[in-house]
Design a protein around this motif. Sequence first.
Motif, PDB file in Angstrom:
ATOM      1  N   UNK A  34      -9.570   2.705   5.037  1.00  0.00           N
ATOM      2  CA  UNK A  34     -10.371   1.496   4.855  1.00  0.00           C
ATOM      3  C   UNK A  34      -9.479   0.266   4.932  1.00  0.00           C
ATOM      4  N   UNK A  35     -10.087  -0.854   5.337  1.00  0.00           N
ATOM      5  CA  UNK A  35      -9.391  -2.147   5.381  1.00  0.00           C
ATOM      6  C   UNK A  35     -10.305  -3.200   4.762  1.00  0.00           C
ATOM      7  N   UNK A  36      -9.762  -4.000   3.872  1.00  0.00           N
ATOM      8  CA  UNK A  36     -10.537  -5.033   3.197  1.00  0.00           C
ATOM      9  C   UNK A  36     -10.385  -6.386   3.904  1.00  0.00           C
ATOM     10  N   UNK A  37     -11.241  -7.325   3.491  1.00  0.00           N
ATOM     11  CA  UNK A  37     -11.190  -8.691   4.036  1.00  0.00           C
ATOM     12  C   UNK A  37     -10.909  -9.695   2.932  1.00  0.00           C
ATOM     13  N   UNK A  38     -10.316  -9.240   1.826  1.00  0.00           N
ATOM     14  CA  UNK A  38     -10.034 -10.133   0.700  1.00  0.00           C
ATOM     15  C   UNK A  38      -9.265 -11.372   1.161  1.00  0.00           C
ATOM     16  N   UNK A  78       0.656 -12.220   7.344  1.00  0.00           N
ATOM     17  CA  UNK A  78       1.370 -10.950   7.438  1.00  0.00           C
ATOM     18  C   UNK A  78       0.864 -10.096   8.594  1.00  0.00           C
ATOM     19  N   UNK A  79       1.785  -9.504   9.327  1.00  0.00           N
ATOM     20  CA  UNK A  79       1.476  -8.454  10.288  1.00  0.00           C
ATOM     21  C   UNK A  79       1.925  -7.150   9.620  1.00  0.00           C
ATOM     22  N   UNK A 109      -2.621  -4.423   3.607  1.00  0.00           N
ATOM     23  CA  UNK A 109      -3.010  -4.365   5.009  1.00  0.00           C
ATOM     24  C   UNK A 109      -4.142  -3.362   5.205  1.00  0.00           C
ATOM     25  N   UNK A 110      -3.990  -2.201   4.609  1.00  0.00           N
ATOM     26  CA  UNK A 110      -5.013  -1.154   4.673  1.00  0.00           C
ATOM     27  C   UNK A 110      -4.769  -0.202   3.515  1.00  0.00           C
ATOM     28  N   UNK A 111      -5.542   0.845   3.437  1.00  0.00           N
ATOM     29  CA  UNK A 111      -5.321   1.843   2.392  1.00  0.00           C
ATOM     30  C   UNK A 111      -4.047   2.650   2.649  1.00  0.00           C
ATOM     31  N   UNK A 112      -3.422   2.451   3.789  1.00  0.00           N
ATOM     32  CA  UNK A 112      -2.152   3.129   4.090  1.00  0.00           C
ATOM     33  C   UNK A 112      -0.950   2.260   3.721  1.00  0.00           C
ATOM     34  N   UNK A 113      -1.213   1.130   3.073  1.00  0.00           N
ATOM     35  CA  UNK A 113      -0.153   0.155   2.820  1.00  0.00           C
ATOM     36  C   UNK A 113      -0.096  -0.200   1.341  1.00  0.00           C
ATOM     37  N   UNK A 114       1.113  -0.462   0.838  1.00  0.00           N
ATOM     38  CA  UNK A 114       1.314  -1.022  -0.492  1.00  0.00           C
ATOM     39  C   UNK A 114       2.069  -2.332  -0.322  1.00  0.00           C
ATOM     40  N   UNK A 115       1.322  -3.441  -0.314  1.00  0.00           N
ATOM     41  CA  UNK A 115       1.944  -4.731  -0.004  1.00  0.00           C
ATOM     42  C   UNK A 115       2.911  -5.208  -1.087  1.00  0.00           C
ATOM     43  N   UNK A 116       2.820  -4.639  -2.291  1.00  0.00           N
ATOM     44  CA  UNK A 116       3.735  -5.079  -3.338  1.00  0.00           C
ATOM     45  C   UNK A 116       5.149  -4.544  -3.126  1.00  0.00           C
TER      46      UNK A 116
END
Length: 448
Positions: free
Chosen positions: A114-118, A256-257, A323-330
Amino acid sequence: MLRVPRFPAAVRATLARRTYASTTVQLPDEAHGHLPTSQSPITSKLRFFNSVVEEGKQIPTYRVLDGAGRLLDGAEPPEMDEALARKMYENMARLPIIDNLLYNVQRQGKISFYMTAYGEEATLIGSAAALAPDDEVLGQYREMGVLLWRGFKLDEVMAQCFGSYEDTSSKGKQMPVHFGSRKYHFHPISSPLATQIPQAAGVGFALKRDPARRGKNCAVVYFGEGAASEGDFHAGMLLASTIPSPTLFIARNNGFAISTPSSEQFYGDGIASRGPGYGMHTIRVDGNDILAVLSAVREGRRLCLEEGRGVLIEAMSYRVGHHSTSDDSFAYRPRQEVEDRKRVDNPISRFRLFLESRGWWNAEEEESYKEKVRKEVMKAFKRGESMQRHEVKEMFNDVYVGEEPWTIREQRQELQALLKKYGHIWEPWRSELKKHKGEGKELIESDH
């Protein structure tokens, strides 16, 4: 020794008769003359430049509302009545409720991705409201809000994310959030980065060639600033500016990319600085200001149709979510930075304050609307979760247009043989087949 070729006598006679009067130097009519392929003025000063605006300055960002939802001095709000304003706000406020549920559903393992639009709600809904409902849209990943604005239902969202037999986007073949709808003129999303950009320029050209839609519709393509680093971005921009084609390029510069900040993606002045290089009308807009986005996209669309060529809009925002559920931006940005951005520049709060100042919204409506949407989203989720998937054989259909290639027939036969051998005796397959309509019997019981 170098041998000089000797021409035949007839050729030598022809050359001898030629005159070269045309090469005589003549004084130009203008003091500086001109270049043969350009109207660029001539200068005697040696001066490099690296900005499309005044020396050393960045392209300005168009804004209508300040962070507290008040009109800036001299700002002109777009034409908008109360009904439109409320519809825009309701669509903005609905997005994070859907995102919250489906993000958590993915974490529970019920959907794969999943990808959010926050943080980008104003860019999506503001642009959607400015377009004609039959303009052709080519999205990247976060444009679910554009589809919902056009009438896409929550049940359709769930069907696509769960890949059920009601999925009209791809019949369960695509990853979640890869929406598509012929009815709503929304071209199917594909995972490879930036492929939709040159495709959109081609769609715009097709619209221009269609007498029924020429001057009435344009192609609209959404992409992130990271996608603008791909060669496909430049191919699409070049096509739309030179062929030309009525294509509206909307760059969502959210900072961010995936994990690469925009400061490491390019050295120039963002994406907007590239528009003039292709001779395109260009604007940079505050992507967290829905009124600025609405005005910019309306005007961009008008220019697109009037001139029949590409227009570039860079919407500046901040990707609040991962970015997506495959990412941890922190892992690559401080948590406090994200919390600060959510607090000081929330696009939903900004527009809500504007509506409240006009008496078009209040706290009671806020609470009742969110409660209603939560119930609708949960109802659609429970229904979508219970739906079966397409028949197993459907995975082989619509892969190619025209005659089915031998590779697809061979793969179908191979799966059919495996299902006949293991489908009823191996528990993992037996369990998986129950999720599909027909439980694979259309292949297991078939002799073809």
